[in-house]
Design an enzyme around this catalytic site. Structure first.
Site, PDB file in Angstrom:
ATOM      1  N   ARG A   1     -20.751  60.688-119.770  1.00 33.97           N
ATOM      2  CA  ARG A   1     -20.216  60.365-118.431  1.00 33.97           C
ATOM      3  C   ARG A   1     -19.665  61.605-117.742  1.00 33.97           C
ATOM      4  O   ARG A   1     -18.771  62.272-118.271  1.00 33.97           O
ATOM      5  CB  ARG A   1     -19.137  59.290-118.531  1.00 33.97           C
ATOM      6  CG  ARG A   1     -18.618  58.857-117.155  1.00 33.97           C
ATOM      7  CD  ARG A   1     -17.752  57.606-117.214  1.00 33.97           C
ATOM      8  NE  ARG A   1     -18.434  56.555-117.918  1.00 33.97           N
ATOM      9  CZ  ARG A   1     -17.982  55.980-119.036  1.00 33.97           C
ATOM     10  NH1 ARG A   1     -16.830  56.333-119.531  1.00 33.97           N
ATOM     11  NH2 ARG A   1     -18.684  55.043-119.628  1.00 33.97           N
TER      12      ARG A   1
ATOM     13  N   CYS B   1      -1.728  65.922-117.045  1.00 31.46           N
ATOM     14  CA  CYS B   1      -1.650  64.568-116.477  1.00 31.46           C
ATOM     15  C   CYS B   1      -0.497  64.376-115.501  1.00 31.46           C
ATOM     16  O   CYS B   1       0.665  64.676-115.806  1.00 31.46           O
ATOM     17  CB  CYS B   1      -1.552  63.551-117.608  1.00 31.46           C
ATOM     18  SG  CYS B   1      -1.610  61.851-117.000  1.00 31.46           S
TER      19      CYS B   1
ATOM     20  N   CYS C   1       1.144  65.275-121.965  1.00 26.18           N
ATOM     21  CA  CYS C   1      -0.186  65.876-121.762  1.00 26.18           C
ATOM     22  C   CYS C   1      -0.124  66.821-120.542  1.00 26.18           C
ATOM     23  O   CYS C   1       0.199  66.369-119.434  1.00 26.18           O
ATOM     24  CB  CYS C   1      -1.222  64.783-121.544  1.00 26.18           C
ATOM     25  SG  CYS C   1      -1.090  63.456-122.767  1.00 26.18           S
TER      26      CYS C   1
ATOM     27  N   CYS D   1     -13.713  47.875-120.335  1.00 33.86           N
ATOM     28  CA  CYS D   1     -13.249  49.054-121.080  1.00 33.86           C
ATOM     29  C   CYS D   1     -11.766  49.198-120.789  1.00 33.86           C
ATOM     30  O   CYS D   1     -11.335  48.999-119.652  1.00 33.86           O
ATOM     31  CB  CYS D   1     -14.013  50.296-120.622  1.00 33.86           C
ATOM     32  SG  CYS D   1     -13.446  51.795-121.471  1.00 33.86           S
TER      33      CYS D   1
ATOM     34  N   CYS E   1     -15.345  54.930-126.704  1.00 39.16           N
ATOM     35  CA  CYS E   1     -15.551  55.863-125.600  1.00 39.16           C
ATOM     36  C   CYS E   1     -14.582  57.011-125.845  1.00 39.16           C
ATOM     37  O   CYS E   1     -13.368  56.793-125.829  1.00 39.16           O
ATOM     38  CB  CYS E   1     -15.250  55.155-124.277  1.00 39.16           C
ATOM     39  SG  CYS E   1     -15.219  56.263-122.853  1.00 39.16           S
TER      40      CYS E   1
ATOM     41  N   CYS F   1       4.826  57.895-118.028  1.00 33.47           N
ATOM     42  CA  CYS F   1       4.362  57.923-119.424  1.00 33.47           C
ATOM     43  C   CYS F   1       5.189  58.927-120.240  1.00 33.47           C
ATOM     44  O   CYS F   1       5.384  60.060-119.815  1.00 33.47           O
ATOM     45  CB  CYS F   1       2.877  58.302-119.465  1.00 33.47           C
ATOM     46  SG  CYS F   1       2.218  58.347-121.141  1.00 33.47           S
TER      47      CYS F   1
ATOM     48  N   CYS G   1     -13.334  49.636-115.980  1.00 35.07           N
ATOM     49  CA  CYS G   1     -12.496  50.393-116.912  1.00 35.07           C
ATOM     50  C   CYS G   1     -11.054  50.361-116.421  1.00 35.07           C
ATOM     51  O   CYS G   1     -10.806  50.642-115.241  1.00 35.07           O
ATOM     52  CB  CYS G   1     -12.941  51.857-116.972  1.00 35.07           C
ATOM     53  SG  CYS G   1     -14.678  52.053-117.328  1.00 35.07           S
TER      54      CYS G   1
END
Ligand code: SAM
Ligand code: DTB
Ligand code: SF4
Length: 340
Positions: free
Chosen positions: A272, A66, A63, A134, A194, A59, A103
């Site tokens: 969650r 991550c 971040c 999701c 979400c 990616c 998800c």
């Protein structure tokens, strides 16, 4: 039941009010959160969601938490988008194992338009199996949000992750405003939102106040609010930083406080208990359920990191007398409409 436990959801919370909730004596805070939980939800039931990484690693975003960022050196192999049939096979297994929501996450800054036909096929296929869908694919244009809505996508996950003040220290390749813009596109397309974030990234309590405040003052509360405890992964900026300072790990009581404040400020939302359960004691998880968490990810893997696993969860549910939630509560859906 005190009147404020059943009050309609508010989107005009001030930071001072949220800070005051965090400062309550712990047992008082958890007691109030449990009252709010009971007023709006079946408190003995927890929603089970299955997570699948449909496109892993490589990616371009940076971040700091991550393992899938190109900037991380966490040994995650970059893959292409999974074949549609392979995703549907995995969804069928999840359904047969009793999962009600599927998800799917992709390590993208944003989907390319050429990816959309396969994504649409996946959404239609999983919905056709009778599960809620999701997806979390990164930033969306209004057109892409429209395509996903048209395909029947139920939820879109897009986390704000931390406070507006701290955001730039964790991620530099996009801004909090970019994030809020995608949430707006999702909302306008009619897909349920979400959105949550991560605690334990070395932030201050004021950051946790700012994080909950941002979510609780959105024009409409997210229907789902994932609260992740940072999984410190070796080779990521935050994972390596925390490995050198072991005391920086979030205190369990402060984590439960964050769950409780999310429950009180966003009474109708599903809260969650997301990443980080694998290294959380049963007692801490039990406190989170008492404080209003009512959804978890099942299975032994999240996207790249380990999760608690079905056997551990079955044992925990049996010990606590919790039951898997059958379907989303109609009370909640209609109440959210009424709150508009
Ligand atoms: N690329 C998409 C995006 O960022 O929106 C979707 C996938 S991304 C991995 C989904 C969320 O997982 C992130 O927003 C973050 O909140 C959470 N997450 C990622 N790595 C994590 C970690 N090491 N510990 C806890 N939560 C994490
Ligand atoms: C969310 O808030 N947590 C999930 C889901 N949304 C996509 C992801 C957690 C990822 C944990 C780290 C990993 O597996 O790499
Ligand atoms: Fe990419 Fe999402 Fe990981 Fe950020 S959190 S690096 S956007 S996969």
């Amino acid at each position: 039941m005190p009147a404020d436990a059943v009050a309609a959801p508010r989107t005009d919370w001030t930071r001072a009010e949220i800070a005051a909730l965090f400062e309550l004596p712990f047992t008082e805070l958890v007691f109030r959160a449990a009252q709010v939980h009971r007023a709006h939800h079946a408190a003995g039931e927890v929603q089970l969601c299955t997570l699948l990484s449909i496109k892993t690693g490589g990616c371009p975003e940076d971040c700091g938490y991550c393992a899938q960022s190109v900037k991380a050196d966490a040994g995650v192999e970059a893959t292409k988008l999974m074949d549609v049939r392979a995703v549907l096979r995995s969804a069928a297994q999840a359904r047969d194992a009793g999962s009600k929501r599927f998800c799917m996450g992709a390590a993208w800054r944003n989907p390319k338009d050429r990816d959309m036909p396969a994504i649409v096929e996946i959404v239609k296929g999983v919905s056709g199996m009778g599960m809620e869908t999701c997806m979390t694919l990164g930033m969306l244009t209004p057109k892409q949000a429209g395509i996903l809505a048209e395909a029947g996508l139920d939820y879109y996950n897009h986390n704000i992750d931390t406070s507006p003040e701290r955001y730039g220290e964790i991620i530099t390749t996009r801004t909090m405003d970019d994030r809020l813009e995608t949430l707006d596109h999702v909302r306008r397309a009619g897909i349920a939102v979400c959105s949550g974030g991560i605690v334990g990234m070395g932030e201050t309590r004021a950051d946790r106040v700012g994080f909950v405040h941002t979510l609780a003052t959105l024009p409409r509360h997210p229907e789902s609010v994932p609260i992740n405890a940072l999984v410190p992964i070796k080779g990521t900026v935050l994972g390596d930083m925390l490995a050198d300072t072991p005391l920086a790990k979030i205190d369990d009581i402060e984590f439960v406080r964050t769950v409780a404040v999310a429950r009180i400020t966003m009474p109708l939302s599903m809260v969650r208990l997301s990443a980080g359960r694998e290294s959380m004691s049963e007692a801490t998880q039990a406190l989170c359920f008492l404080a209003g968490a009512n959804s978890i990810f099942t299975g032994d893997r999240l996207l790249t990191a380990a999760n608690a696993g079905d056997d551990a969860d079955a044992a925990l549910f049996a010990k606590l007398g919790l039951k898997p939630m059958e379907a989303e509560e109609p009370l909640r859906a209609s109440a959210l409409q009424a709150a508009e």
